[in-house]
Structures are given as C-alpha cells and as structure tokens.
Motif scaffolding. Structure first.
Motif, PDB file in Angstrom:
ATOM      1  N   GLN A  48       0.854  -1.161  -0.085  1.00  0.00           N
ATOM      2  CA  GLN A  48       0.130   0.002   0.094  1.00  0.00           C
ATOM      3  C   GLN A  48       0.785   1.299   0.143  1.00  0.00           C
ATOM      4  OE1 GLN A  48      -0.256  -2.668   2.106  1.00  0.00           O
ATOM      5  NE2 GLN A  48      -2.342  -2.613   3.113  1.00  0.00           N
ATOM      6  N   SER A  49       1.919   1.323   0.895  1.00  0.00           N
ATOM      7  CA  SER A  49       2.686   2.462   0.842  1.00  0.00           C
ATOM      8  C   SER A  49       3.360   2.689  -0.490  1.00  0.00           C
ATOM      9  CB  SER A  49       3.637   2.367   1.991  1.00  0.00           C
ATOM     10  OG  SER A  49       3.165   2.310   3.309  1.00  0.00           O
ATOM     11  N   GLU A  50       3.943   1.649  -1.138  1.00  0.00           N
ATOM     12  CA  GLU A  50       4.646   1.653  -2.249  1.00  0.00           C
ATOM     13  C   GLU A  50       3.643   2.239  -3.476  1.00  0.00           C
ATOM     14  OE1 GLU A  50       7.192  -0.824   0.286  1.00  0.00           O
ATOM     15  OE2 GLU A  50       5.013  -0.709  -0.262  1.00  0.00           O
ATOM     16  N   LEU A  51       2.492   1.946  -3.347  1.00  0.00           N
ATOM     17  CA  LEU A  51       1.453   2.296  -4.361  1.00  0.00           C
ATOM     18  C   LEU A  51       1.293   3.749  -4.170  1.00  0.00           C
ATOM     19  CD1 LEU A  51      -0.777   1.683  -6.346  1.00  0.00           C
ATOM     20  CD2 LEU A  51      -2.383   1.384  -4.352  1.00  0.00           C
ATOM     21  N   ALA A  52       0.887   4.299  -2.890  1.00  0.00           N
ATOM     22  CA  ALA A  52       1.120   5.724  -2.732  1.00  0.00           C
ATOM     23  C   ALA A  52       2.110   6.527  -3.306  1.00  0.00           C
ATOM     24  CB  ALA A  52       0.946   6.198  -1.090  1.00  0.00           C
ATOM     25  N   GLN A  53       3.296   5.895  -2.861  1.00  0.00           N
ATOM     26  CA  GLN A  53       4.728   6.605  -3.213  1.00  0.00           C
ATOM     27  C   GLN A  53       4.836   6.604  -4.752  1.00  0.00           C
ATOM     28  OE1 GLN A  53       7.306   4.478  -1.105  1.00  0.00           O
ATOM     29  NE2 GLN A  53       6.842   5.098   0.852  1.00  0.00           N
ATOM     30  N   VAL A  54       4.339   5.504  -5.588  1.00  0.00           N
ATOM     31  CA  VAL A  54       4.499   5.613  -7.035  1.00  0.00           C
ATOM     32  C   VAL A  54       3.429   6.590  -7.539  1.00  0.00           C
ATOM     33  CG1 VAL A  54       3.535   4.372  -9.104  1.00  0.00           C
ATOM     34  CG2 VAL A  54       5.104   3.156  -7.155  1.00  0.00           C
ATOM     35  N   THR A  56       2.451   9.470  -6.310  1.00  0.00           N
ATOM     36  CA  THR A  56       2.649  10.893  -5.880  1.00  0.00           C
ATOM     37  C   THR A  56       4.119  10.979  -6.109  1.00  0.00           C
ATOM     38  OG1 THR A  56       3.402   9.907  -3.703  1.00  0.00           O
ATOM     39  CG2 THR A  56       1.239  10.843  -3.969  1.00  0.00           C
ATOM     40  N   GLY A  57       4.560  10.218  -7.187  1.00  0.00           N
ATOM     41  CA  GLY A  57       6.141  10.587  -7.786  1.00  0.00           C
ATOM     42  C   GLY A  57       7.255  10.382  -6.847  1.00  0.00           C
ATOM     43  N   LEU A  58       7.213   9.484  -5.641  1.00  0.00           N
ATOM     44  CA  LEU A  58       8.290   9.267  -4.836  1.00  0.00           C
ATOM     45  C   LEU A  58       8.936   8.030  -4.793  1.00  0.00           C
ATOM     46  CD1 LEU A  58       6.599  10.561  -1.602  1.00  0.00           C
ATOM     47  CD2 LEU A  58       7.927  11.864  -2.858  1.00  0.00           C
ATOM     48  N   ARG A  78       7.589  16.678  -8.524  1.00  0.00           N
ATOM     49  CA  ARG A  78       7.328  17.944  -9.088  1.00  0.00           C
ATOM     50  C   ARG A  78       6.310  17.767 -10.305  1.00  0.00           C
ATOM     51  NH1 ARG A  78      11.672  22.575 -10.334  1.00  0.00           N
ATOM     52  NH2 ARG A  78      11.775  22.295  -7.973  1.00  0.00           N
ATOM     53  N   ASP A  79       6.389  16.610 -10.847  1.00  0.00           N
ATOM     54  CA  ASP A  79       5.605  16.250 -12.035  1.00  0.00           C
ATOM     55  C   ASP A  79       4.320  16.056 -11.480  1.00  0.00           C
ATOM     56  OD1 ASP A  79       4.988  15.442 -14.842  1.00  0.00           O
ATOM     57  OD2 ASP A  79       4.591  13.688 -13.798  1.00  0.00           O
ATOM     58  N   ALA A  80       4.043  15.384 -10.324  1.00  0.00           N
ATOM     59  CA  ALA A  80       2.998  14.759  -9.761  1.00  0.00           C
ATOM     60  C   ALA A  80       2.229  16.097  -9.199  1.00  0.00           C
ATOM     61  CB  ALA A  80       2.995  13.789  -8.629  1.00  0.00           C
ATOM     62  N   ILE A  81       2.830  16.962  -8.620  1.00  0.00           N
ATOM     63  CA  ILE A  81       2.265  18.028  -8.021  1.00  0.00           C
ATOM     64  C   ILE A  81       1.563  19.114  -9.301  1.00  0.00           C
ATOM     65  CG2 ILE A  81       2.646  20.213  -6.688  1.00  0.00           C
ATOM     66  CD1 ILE A  81       4.777  18.844  -4.983  1.00  0.00           C
ATOM     67  N   ARG A  82       2.515  19.238 -10.125  1.00  0.00           N
ATOM     68  CA  ARG A  82       2.313  19.988 -11.448  1.00  0.00           C
ATOM     69  C   ARG A  82       0.864  19.345 -11.994  1.00  0.00           C
ATOM     70  NH1 ARG A  82       2.656  19.479 -16.752  1.00  0.00           N
ATOM     71  NH2 ARG A  82       3.826  17.772 -16.524  1.00  0.00           N
ATOM     72  N   ARG A  83       0.656  18.104 -12.096  1.00  0.00           N
ATOM     73  CA  ARG A  83      -0.564  17.659 -12.631  1.00  0.00           C
ATOM     74  C   ARG A  83      -1.833  17.499 -11.514  1.00  0.00           C
ATOM     75  NH1 ARG A  83       1.135  15.207 -17.130  1.00  0.00           N
ATOM     76  NH2 ARG A  83       3.243  14.605 -17.259  1.00  0.00           N
ATOM     77  N   GLY A  84      -1.431  18.150 -10.347  1.00  0.00           N
ATOM     78  CA  GLY A  84      -2.708  18.232  -9.248  1.00  0.00           C
ATOM     79  C   GLY A  84      -2.782  16.912  -8.426  1.00  0.00           C
ATOM     80  N   VAL A  85      -1.543  16.385  -8.011  1.00  0.00           N
ATOM     81  CA  VAL A  85      -1.933  15.306  -7.181  1.00  0.00           C
ATOM     82  C   VAL A  85      -1.421  15.903  -5.592  1.00  0.00           C
ATOM     83  CG1 VAL A  85      -0.714  13.112  -6.551  1.00  0.00           C
ATOM     84  CG2 VAL A  85      -1.072  13.699  -9.047  1.00  0.00           C
ATOM     85  N   ALA A  86      -2.033  15.525  -4.812  1.00  0.00           N
ATOM     86  CA  ALA A  86      -1.974  16.045  -3.264  1.00  0.00           C
ATOM     87  C   ALA A  86      -1.703  14.463  -2.513  1.00  0.00           C
ATOM     88  CB  ALA A  86      -3.098  16.775  -2.679  1.00  0.00           C
ATOM     89  N   HIS A  87      -0.908  14.809  -1.243  1.00  0.00           N
ATOM     90  CA  HIS A  87      -0.501  13.569  -0.814  1.00  0.00           C
ATOM     91  C   HIS A  87      -0.598  13.791   0.711  1.00  0.00           C
ATOM     92  CE1 HIS A  87       2.903  10.419   0.142  1.00  0.00           C
ATOM     93  NE2 HIS A  87       1.955  10.016   0.366  1.00  0.00           N
ATOM     94  N   VAL A  88      -1.463  13.050   1.271  1.00  0.00           N
ATOM     95  CA  VAL A  88      -1.550  13.096   2.995  1.00  0.00           C
ATOM     96  C   VAL A  88      -0.781  11.615   3.304  1.00  0.00           C
ATOM     97  CG1 VAL A  88      -2.978  13.074   5.024  1.00  0.00           C
ATOM     98  CG2 VAL A  88      -3.717  14.077   2.723  1.00  0.00           C
ATOM     99  N   PRO A  89       0.589  11.695   3.591  1.00  0.00           N
ATOM    100  CA  PRO A  89       1.310  10.560   3.880  1.00  0.00           C
ATOM    101  C   PRO A  89       1.120   9.890   5.285  1.00  0.00           C
ATOM    102  CG  PRO A  89       2.691  12.324   4.014  1.00  0.00           C
ATOM    103  CD  PRO A  89       1.499  12.917   3.771  1.00  0.00           C
ATOM    104  N   GLU A  90       1.593   8.798   5.497  1.00  0.00           N
ATOM    105  CA  GLU A  90       1.306   8.043   6.729  1.00  0.00           C
ATOM    106  C   GLU A  90       2.233   8.709   7.607  1.00  0.00           C
ATOM    107  OE1 GLU A  90       1.995   3.348   8.306  1.00  0.00           O
ATOM    108  OE2 GLU A  90       2.101   3.893   6.074  1.00  0.00           O
ATOM    109  N   ASP A  91       3.636   8.855   7.189  1.00  0.00           N
ATOM    110  CA  ASP A  91       4.724   9.463   7.934  1.00  0.00           C
ATOM    111  C   ASP A  91       4.593  10.963   8.021  1.00  0.00           C
ATOM    112  OD1 ASP A  91       6.601  10.352   9.532  1.00  0.00           O
ATOM    113  OD2 ASP A  91       8.183   9.246   8.118  1.00  0.00           O
ATOM    114  N   ARG A  92       3.780  11.608   9.138  1.00  0.00           N
ATOM    115  CA  ARG A  92       3.500  12.734   9.284  1.00  0.00           C
ATOM    116  C   ARG A  92       4.525  13.867   9.652  1.00  0.00           C
ATOM    117  NH1 ARG A  92      -1.267  11.190  13.270  1.00  0.00           N
ATOM    118  NH2 ARG A  92      -2.556  10.057  11.700  1.00  0.00           N
TER     119      ARG A  92
END
Length: 220
Positions: A48-54, A56-58, A78-92
């Motif tokens: 699951q974590s790797e899916l989120a990272q993929v 969101t460009g991480l 940066r590309d993900a952010i430019r395309r309108g991706v937001a990320h609320v990660p597990e590690d705050r």
C-alpha cells in the motif's frame, strides 16, 4: 445517487519494488474517477505504501500511469504536483511536514512558487503570513501562532496542517494514507469531513487504511 466523473488516475500493469529491492507491486491496474473515493484496505506491508509513493512521484515504477490523460513521469514529485496530485502521507513528521519549520512555512510549501506569494524569485512575506493565518483559522489548527514549530503540534493538529496545505492546492487527485491513525474521535471526524468535502468538490481520492470501518464508511 453517486455518479462518478471522468477518469483522473489510470494505472496499467504497474510494477515497483520496496526499499529492500523486493517486489511490492505486481501488475497493478486500476482507475479512479472524479468525485470518487477508492478505498484500499489491508494489513501494512503489502504494497500500500509503495502504491501511494508511485502515484505521488516518490518511487520509481515500470508500467503506465496517466493522470488526467497525461502520462506521468517515474519518480518525479514535482511532476505529480504539477498534474494536481496531493499527498497525505502515513509518516506525518518524516514526509508530511518539516518539523523544525514553522506552521507558516509548512502551509506555504506547495504555494511559494505562485502568486500571490511569489513575486518572481522573491516571497511576499506578508502574503504568505496572511495565507497561513487564514488556513490556521479555517482548519482549526490549535497553536499559539503561525510561528509555532510544526513539531510542537499534537497529532491531530499536525494532520490538520497537512490536510490544509494539500486540500488548498485544489487537487484533482488526493492520496491519503492512514489519515486518522492515532487521532482522537474529534480529529477523526474532522478528517473524514474534509475528505468527503473534496469528494463532493470533484476530486478523485485514493484512501489507504487498515481501519475497515473507515474504508467502508467513506469509499465509493
């Protein structure tokens, strides 16, 4: 009645490795539409974590990912952010925030390159502080001031800070990983309201959680 919109995220045959170089994603394909919350449940450590990272460009990947019809670059936040991706990660603290910076600095992290905060290469400090004050009030971030260091916030208030920054970027796609883990009941309800509000505003959302009640209560 729920009516999903256009496909915002399309993944086809996506593969990725974990930090140990072992397979974490094996041929994942899915679509997430505007105005839809796609829930992914399961015990941590199953990709699951790797899916989120993929998404969101991480993390690098093999396969094809399209965001709003455009092919996404591998490992480019940066590309993900430019395309309108937001990320609320597990590690705050390690990923979601800069603990030793102020609330104000954390809140403008996605906006400092743009007007009205950016003037060429210069940050308009007054505009940045006005934005931070507004978000602190709107999202009920309990702290003495916007100059308070992020590491001094409670878990719930730190999560509100992260959500404020990510949601105010008006994302087309929101990726939320364990968004309510460790929070009290009041903070959990606040987070759920924010996620549902983004859904109603037309954002596509991937919700990753070990809490089955959360998944069943929020997912479409």
């Amino acid at each position: 009645m729920f009516r999903p919109g256009a496909v915002v995220l399309s993944m086809r045959d996506v593969h990725a490795e974990n930090d140990k170089g072992l397979p974490a994603l094996r041929g994942v394909s899915l679509d997430v539409r505007a105005g839809e919350i796609l829930g992914i449940a399961g015990v941590a450590g199953n990709g699951q974590s790797e899916l989120a990272q993929v998404v969101t460009g991480l993390r690098p990947f093999h396969g094809r990912i399209e965001i709003t019809g455009e092919v996404a670059e591998s490992r480019s936040a940066r590309d993900a952010i430019r395309r309108g991706v937001a990320h609320v990660p597990e590690d705050r603290t390690g990923v979601g925030s800069a603990p030793n910076l102020s609330i104000a600095d954390n809140l403008i992290m996605k906006a400092y390159r743009e007007a009205p905060i950016a003037h060429g290469w210069v940050i308009d400090v007054s505009a940045a502080r006005r934005m931070a004050e507004s978000l602190k009030d709107e999202y009920s971030i309990a702290a003495p001031s916007i100059d308070t260091l992020a590491r001094l916030l409670s878990g719930g208030n730190l999560q509100r800070l992260i959500l404020a920054r990510e949601i105010e970027s008006k994302p087309r796609l929101l990726v939320a990983v364990q968004p309510t883990r460790g929070l009290d009941v009041g903070a959990i309800e606040a987070v759920h309201r924010l996620l549902m509000a983004r859904r109603e505003a037309g954002a596509a959302t991937i919700l990753i959680s070990e809490d089955l009640d959360e998944i069943l209560g929020l997912s479409d």
